[in-house]
Write an enzyme that holds these catalytic residues in place. Sequence first.
Site, short mmCIF file in Angstrom:
data_model
loop_
_atom_site.label_atom_id
_atom_site.label_comp_id
_atom_site.label_asym_id
_atom_site.label_seq_id
_atom_site.Cartn_x
_atom_site.Cartn_y
_atom_site.Cartn_z
N HIS A 262 0.91 -1.19 -0.14
CA HIS A 262 -0.07 0.08 -0.04
C HIS A 262 1.05 1.16 -0.02
O HIS A 262 0.70 1.97 -0.95
CB HIS A 262 -0.99 0.00 1.09
CG HIS A 262 -1.91 1.21 1.46
ND1 HIS A 262 -3.10 1.18 0.82
CD2 HIS A 262 -1.80 2.39 1.77
CE1 HIS A 262 -3.85 2.22 1.01
NE2 HIS A 262 -2.83 2.98 1.59
N GLU A 263 1.73 1.37 0.86
CA GLU A 263 2.53 2.56 0.84
C GLU A 263 3.58 2.62 -0.23
O GLU A 263 3.89 3.60 -0.75
CB GLU A 263 3.49 2.59 2.19
CG GLU A 263 2.63 2.46 3.54
CD GLU A 263 1.61 3.61 3.61
OE1 GLU A 263 1.73 4.69 3.12
OE2 GLU A 263 0.60 3.17 4.29
N HIS A 266 1.97 4.78 -2.81
CA HIS A 266 1.62 6.09 -2.47
C HIS A 266 3.10 6.64 -3.06
O HIS A 266 3.44 7.62 -3.48
CB HIS A 266 1.80 6.52 -0.96
CG HIS A 266 0.08 6.19 -0.49
ND1 HIS A 266 -0.58 7.26 -0.92
CD2 HIS A 266 -0.43 5.51 0.30
CE1 HIS A 266 -1.76 6.87 -0.26
NE2 HIS A 266 -1.77 6.04 0.41
N GLU A 301 -4.65 7.90 -2.88
CA GLU A 301 -5.18 6.83 -2.40
C GLU A 301 -5.44 5.61 -3.41
O GLU A 301 -5.36 4.50 -3.35
CB GLU A 301 -6.36 7.08 -1.70
CG GLU A 301 -6.88 5.84 -0.54
CD GLU A 301 -5.68 5.60 0.48
OE1 GLU A 301 -4.79 6.38 0.80
OE2 GLU A 301 -5.81 4.60 1.19
ZN ZN Z 1 -3.04 4.99 1.77
#
Ligand code: ZN
Length: 506
Positions: A262-263, A266, A301
């Site tokens: 997830h990170e 980003h 996101e």
């Molecule tokens: Zn996030």
Amino acid sequence: MSAYKVLTEQAAQISDILNAISVLTWDARTQMPPGGAETRGQQLATLSSLAHERLTGEPLRGALESAEQEISAGDTVQQRTLQHVREAVDLYERLPPALTAELAHLKTVSQGVWQEARRGADFSLFAPYLERMVGLNRQLAEAVGYREHPYDALLAQYEPGMTARKLQDLFSYLKAGILPLLEKIRSSNQEPRQDFLTRNFPESEQRAFNLRLAEGFGYDLSRGRLDTSAHPFEISFTRQDVRITTRYDRHFLPMSLFGTLHEVGHALYEQGVAPELTRTALTSDFSGLYAVGGASYGLHESQSRLWENLVGRSRAFWQRHFPELQGMFPEQLGDVDAETFYRAVNRVSPSLIRVEADEVTYNLHIMLRAELELGLLDGTLKVSDLPEAWNAKYEEYMGLTPPDAATGVLQDIHWSAGLFGSFPTYTVGNVMASQFFEAAKVQVPDLTHALAAGDYAPLRTWLTENIYRHGRTYTPQELLERATGRSLDVAPYLAYLDDKYGDLYA
Ligand code: ZN
């Protein structure tokens, strides 16, 4: 020197201050001993007020006004730079300093009270603070200005262009797709095996595997690093230094694994911003006094969720990478195959806790929070009625009733931190992610084959070209329309959920 040049030099210095704030924030959340908290708070407050002074000071305003006369109509980067600075300057002019100060003070105090209230599962302790927080946020909305609903003004801080009305439309489409799907899943007899996920997975091996996947996605470690923190996050100090964190549970493999993916999503966004936008207003949120290269919270996101879920939780991904994982943990995963692992990490199970939610129920957690926020802001829901309203929605959407306020209305830090309007960006991100992924599959030849072969460069290149490199030059809507030919559209997301979970749950 041209007025535009003077302005960009001032913007570069403000950007330096915002990036320095981020460095101190990263340190506070990963390295700082507890004793440093008070003086660190003072350092951060000083830097924030410095940035604020620069933004509202006469030199910058003068340069902005001259530059607005000077620049040519055809140059998008110049126009958007001026627009961002102008929006921030106008915003700070509208905000009464007393309101900003009161909000900042209340945020600090009420986070402490919220922690205590959650520990004792006692909403009544937190209620008076939440009451004040809602009141101040209503004042904030009035000061900022809005057309239809006070929530519009708060949403715009995180997702420019989003409004309460658009959000309610989006939610009703999503609910019409997700609630019947969840009902079918609940009535199917499938119960994927998950026992092996809680075996003993030493942290150092988890970290090594996560890093290997991160580099495979294209996370550049010469401009990044992975640390440990209580809550995972990504933070950047220009595209040249983009850091991520994760957290480990030796007895729950998915936590660090999907947290890292997830990170990384980003981080790829921040590392992919065009070098020439470094130290400009187009890689900083001047209105929020925050150094960030992405166009909005929702767009950011969308990238974390695209890499975590659409890539990292796909069958093709685990057919490719499960043997590597098994090689690292031969004892723990010796009796498991790729398909069993894929099914385990995609198990749907309605729960009370948002951060543990699966892809199908996640948006229900978000929608009910946003609906409650809407009611609080327009006064149709009283703070004293909030716990009851919270429980009623959990019962309605997920068929569950929280046993106490700690697992119910007190579970998230957001409201105590004054964050009203940020929850919806998670759902907006999910919807955008599928829309981008669908467009990439159409536009990139053989993308599906490349992904199955563990080659992530074609996807990353498409995302860089269409999204990452632009920083904040375009609005989220413009990026969506340029890349996919359409405005925000729930159809690809619902089709993705139906396909994937229809297959998983027969
Ligand atoms: Zn996030």
